[in-house]
Design a protein around this motif. Structure first.
Motif, PDB file in Angstrom:
ATOM      1  N   GLY A 158       0.796  -1.161  -0.041  1.00 26.83           N
ATOM      2  CA  GLY A 158      -0.017  -0.153   0.015  1.00 26.83           C
ATOM      3  C   GLY A 158       0.815   1.349  -0.018  1.00 26.83           C
ATOM      4  O   GLY A 158       0.324   2.374  -0.075  1.00 26.83           O
ATOM      5  N   LEU A 159       2.001   1.075   0.025  1.00 33.14           N
ATOM      6  CA  LEU A 159       2.997   2.421   0.036  1.00 33.14           C
ATOM      7  C   LEU A 159       3.660   2.602  -1.172  1.00 33.14           C
ATOM      8  O   LEU A 159       3.848   3.765  -1.743  1.00 33.14           O
ATOM      9  CB  LEU A 159       3.981   2.189   1.199  1.00 33.14           C
ATOM     10  CG  LEU A 159       3.682   2.405   2.499  1.00 33.14           C
ATOM     11  CD1 LEU A 159       4.693   2.094   3.633  1.00 33.14           C
ATOM     12  CD2 LEU A 159       2.828   3.794   2.845  1.00 33.14           C
ATOM     13  N   ILE A 160       4.116   1.431  -1.691  1.00 29.27           N
ATOM     14  CA  ILE A 160       5.043   1.700  -2.897  1.00 29.27           C
ATOM     15  C   ILE A 160       4.493   0.819  -4.057  1.00 29.27           C
ATOM     16  O   ILE A 160       4.560  -0.387  -3.909  1.00 29.27           O
ATOM     17  CB  ILE A 160       6.584   1.488  -2.705  1.00 29.27           C
ATOM     18  CG1 ILE A 160       7.027   2.563  -1.657  1.00 29.27           C
ATOM     19  CG2 ILE A 160       7.245   1.519  -3.992  1.00 29.27           C
ATOM     20  CD1 ILE A 160       8.644   2.080  -1.458  1.00 29.27           C
ATOM     21  N   ASP A 161       4.039   1.281  -4.967  1.00 25.85           N
ATOM     22  CA  ASP A 161       3.322   0.444  -6.231  1.00 25.85           C
ATOM     23  C   ASP A 161       4.184  -0.426  -6.611  1.00 25.85           C
ATOM     24  O   ASP A 161       5.523  -0.063  -6.910  1.00 25.85           O
ATOM     25  CB  ASP A 161       2.754   1.398  -7.281  1.00 25.85           C
ATOM     26  CG  ASP A 161       1.963   0.529  -8.261  1.00 25.85           C
ATOM     27  OD1 ASP A 161       2.628   0.199  -8.995  1.00 25.85           O
ATOM     28  OD2 ASP A 161       0.635   0.653  -7.955  1.00 25.85           O
ATOM     29  N   LYS A 162       4.046  -1.628  -7.153  1.00 28.07           N
ATOM     30  CA  LYS A 162       4.841  -2.623  -7.655  1.00 28.07           C
ATOM     31  C   LYS A 162       5.333  -2.369  -8.826  1.00 28.07           C
ATOM     32  O   LYS A 162       6.298  -2.653  -9.460  1.00 28.07           O
ATOM     33  CB  LYS A 162       4.153  -4.064  -7.684  1.00 28.07           C
ATOM     34  CG  LYS A 162       2.791  -3.952  -8.554  1.00 28.07           C
ATOM     35  CD  LYS A 162       2.294  -5.404  -8.653  1.00 28.07           C
ATOM     36  CE  LYS A 162       1.203  -5.349  -9.628  1.00 28.07           C
ATOM     37  NZ  LYS A 162       0.466  -6.846  -9.756  1.00 28.07           N
ATOM     38  N   GLU A 163       4.865  -1.156  -9.720  1.00 31.27           N
ATOM     39  CA  GLU A 163       5.442  -0.573 -10.825  1.00 31.27           C
ATOM     40  C   GLU A 163       6.805  -0.172 -10.634  1.00 31.27           C
ATOM     41  O   GLU A 163       7.662  -0.232 -11.289  1.00 31.27           O
ATOM     42  CB  GLU A 163       4.708   0.555 -11.170  1.00 31.27           C
ATOM     43  CG  GLU A 163       5.114   1.214 -12.504  1.00 31.27           C
ATOM     44  CD  GLU A 163       4.449   2.626 -12.665  1.00 31.27           C
ATOM     45  OE1 GLU A 163       4.500   3.427 -11.673  1.00 31.27           O
ATOM     46  OE2 GLU A 163       4.102   3.186 -13.701  1.00 31.27           O
ATOM     47  N   GLN A 164       7.064   0.327  -9.382  1.00 27.10           N
ATOM     48  CA  GLN A 164       8.515   0.816  -9.080  1.00 27.10           C
ATOM     49  C   GLN A 164       9.399  -0.373  -8.981  1.00 27.10           C
ATOM     50  O   GLN A 164      10.603  -0.039  -9.600  1.00 27.10           O
ATOM     51  CB  GLN A 164       8.632   1.243  -7.617  1.00 27.10           C
ATOM     52  CG  GLN A 164       7.907   2.683  -7.373  1.00 27.10           C
ATOM     53  CD  GLN A 164       8.509   3.696  -8.137  1.00 27.10           C
ATOM     54  OE1 GLN A 164       9.893   3.746  -8.063  1.00 27.10           O
ATOM     55  NE2 GLN A 164       8.025   4.597  -8.822  1.00 27.10           N
ATOM     56  N   SER A 165       9.240  -1.615  -8.736  1.00 28.93           N
ATOM     57  CA  SER A 165       9.965  -2.642  -8.755  1.00 28.93           C
ATOM     58  C   SER A 165      10.155  -2.973 -10.650  1.00 28.93           C
ATOM     59  O   SER A 165      11.398  -3.201 -10.801  1.00 28.93           O
ATOM     60  CB  SER A 165       9.575  -4.063  -8.141  1.00 28.93           C
ATOM     61  OG  SER A 165       9.550  -3.821  -6.638  1.00 28.93           O
ATOM     62  N   GLY A 166       9.206  -2.761 -11.192  1.00 28.38           N
ATOM     63  CA  GLY A 166       9.431  -2.954 -12.628  1.00 28.38           C
ATOM     64  C   GLY A 166      10.238  -2.100 -13.247  1.00 28.38           C
ATOM     65  O   GLY A 166      10.961  -2.376 -14.023  1.00 28.38           O
ATOM     66  N   LEU A 167      10.117  -0.811 -12.638  1.00 29.02           N
ATOM     67  CA  LEU A 167      11.099   0.211 -13.403  1.00 29.02           C
ATOM     68  C   LEU A 167      12.351   0.041 -13.109  1.00 29.02           C
ATOM     69  O   LEU A 167      13.211   0.038 -14.122  1.00 29.02           O
ATOM     70  CB  LEU A 167      10.598   1.638 -12.659  1.00 29.02           C
ATOM     71  CG  LEU A 167       9.301   2.037 -13.208  1.00 29.02           C
ATOM     72  CD1 LEU A 167       9.027   3.233 -12.109  1.00 29.02           C
ATOM     73  CD2 LEU A 167       9.173   2.511 -14.638  1.00 29.02           C
ATOM     74  N   LEU A 168      12.602  -0.698 -11.875  1.00 28.21           N
ATOM     75  CA  LEU A 168      14.247  -0.808 -11.546  1.00 28.21           C
ATOM     76  C   LEU A 168      14.531  -2.094 -12.467  1.00 28.21           C
ATOM     77  O   LEU A 168      15.718  -2.345 -12.871  1.00 28.21           O
ATOM     78  CB  LEU A 168      14.193  -1.160 -10.180  1.00 28.21           C
ATOM     79  CG  LEU A 168      15.689  -1.406  -9.613  1.00 28.21           C
ATOM     80  CD1 LEU A 168      16.636  -0.302 -10.004  1.00 28.21           C
ATOM     81  CD2 LEU A 168      15.744  -1.860  -8.088  1.00 28.21           C
ATOM     82  N   HIS A 169      13.749  -3.034 -12.596  1.00 31.53           N
ATOM     83  CA  HIS A 169      13.947  -4.115 -13.550  1.00 31.53           C
ATOM     84  C   HIS A 169      14.328  -3.809 -14.743  1.00 31.53           C
ATOM     85  O   HIS A 169      15.137  -4.353 -15.488  1.00 31.53           O
ATOM     86  CB  HIS A 169      12.862  -5.099 -13.357  1.00 31.53           C
ATOM     87  CG  HIS A 169      13.012  -6.333 -14.223  1.00 31.53           C
ATOM     88  ND1 HIS A 169      12.661  -6.247 -15.652  1.00 31.53           N
ATOM     89  CD2 HIS A 169      13.821  -7.493 -14.167  1.00 31.53           C
ATOM     90  CE1 HIS A 169      12.871  -7.666 -16.189  1.00 31.53           C
ATOM     91  NE2 HIS A 169      13.841  -8.309 -15.270  1.00 31.53           N
ATOM     92  N   ASP A 170      13.662  -2.935 -15.600  1.00 33.51           N
ATOM     93  CA  ASP A 170      13.807  -2.309 -16.768  1.00 33.51           C
ATOM     94  C   ASP A 170      14.736  -1.719 -16.917  1.00 33.51           C
ATOM     95  O   ASP A 170      15.281  -1.529 -17.996  1.00 33.51           O
ATOM     96  CB  ASP A 170      12.487  -1.709 -17.331  1.00 33.51           C
ATOM     97  CG  ASP A 170      11.219  -2.772 -17.302  1.00 33.51           C
ATOM     98  OD1 ASP A 170      11.438  -4.152 -17.233  1.00 33.51           O
ATOM     99  OD2 ASP A 170      10.017  -2.400 -17.439  1.00 33.51           O
ATOM    100  N   ALA A 171      15.252  -1.175 -15.914  1.00 36.89           N
ATOM    101  CA  ALA A 171      16.496  -0.081 -16.112  1.00 36.89           C
ATOM    102  C   ALA A 171      17.890  -0.783 -16.355  1.00 36.89           C
ATOM    103  O   ALA A 171      18.482  -0.969 -17.240  1.00 36.89           O
ATOM    104  CB  ALA A 171      16.365   0.888 -14.852  1.00 36.89           C
TER     105      ALA A 171
END
Length: 85
Positions: A72-85
Motif C-alpha cells: 500500500g505504500l510503494i506501487d509494484k510498478e516501482q520494482s518493474g521500473l528498476l528491473h527495466d532499467a
C-alpha cells in the motif's frame, strides 16, 4: 563492488512518487521529502539524481527485486521500473 544485491519493495524512481495524481500514500511523500530535505515536493532534477533507476544499467551485478502485489505504500510498478532499467 558487490557480486549481487537484493532489494525489497524499492522506491526506484522518485520522480514518480511525490505527486498526488500518482495515488501514492501520503506517508511515502513525507518520507521522500525528509530524505531529500525538502518541505515541498522535490524538484525533478533532485528526485532524478536520488533515484536508483538513474544509476543502474546492464553492466551492474545481478539484482534480486522482491515486491508484493498488496503493497500500500510503494506501487509494484516501482520494482518493474528498476528491473527495466
Amino acid at each position: 563492488r558487490p557480486g549481487c544485491a537484493v532489494v525489497l519493495f524499492p522506491a526506484s524512481d522518485l520522480t514518480r512518487l511525490d505527486f498526488p495524481e500518482q495515488h501514492v500514500d501520503w506517508r511515502m511523500r513525507v518520507a521522500i521529502r525528509k530524505m531529500l530535505r525538502s518541505a515541498a515536493a522535490p524538484g525533478a532534477a533532485i528526485a532524478l539524481l536520488a533515484s536508483p533507476v538513474t544509476w543502474v544499467d546492464a553492466g551492474d551485478p545481478p539484482l534480486l527485486v522482491l515486491h508484493g502485489d498488496q503493497d500500500g505504500l510503494i506501487d509494484k510498478e516501482q520494482s518493474g521500473l528498476l528491473h527495466d532499467a
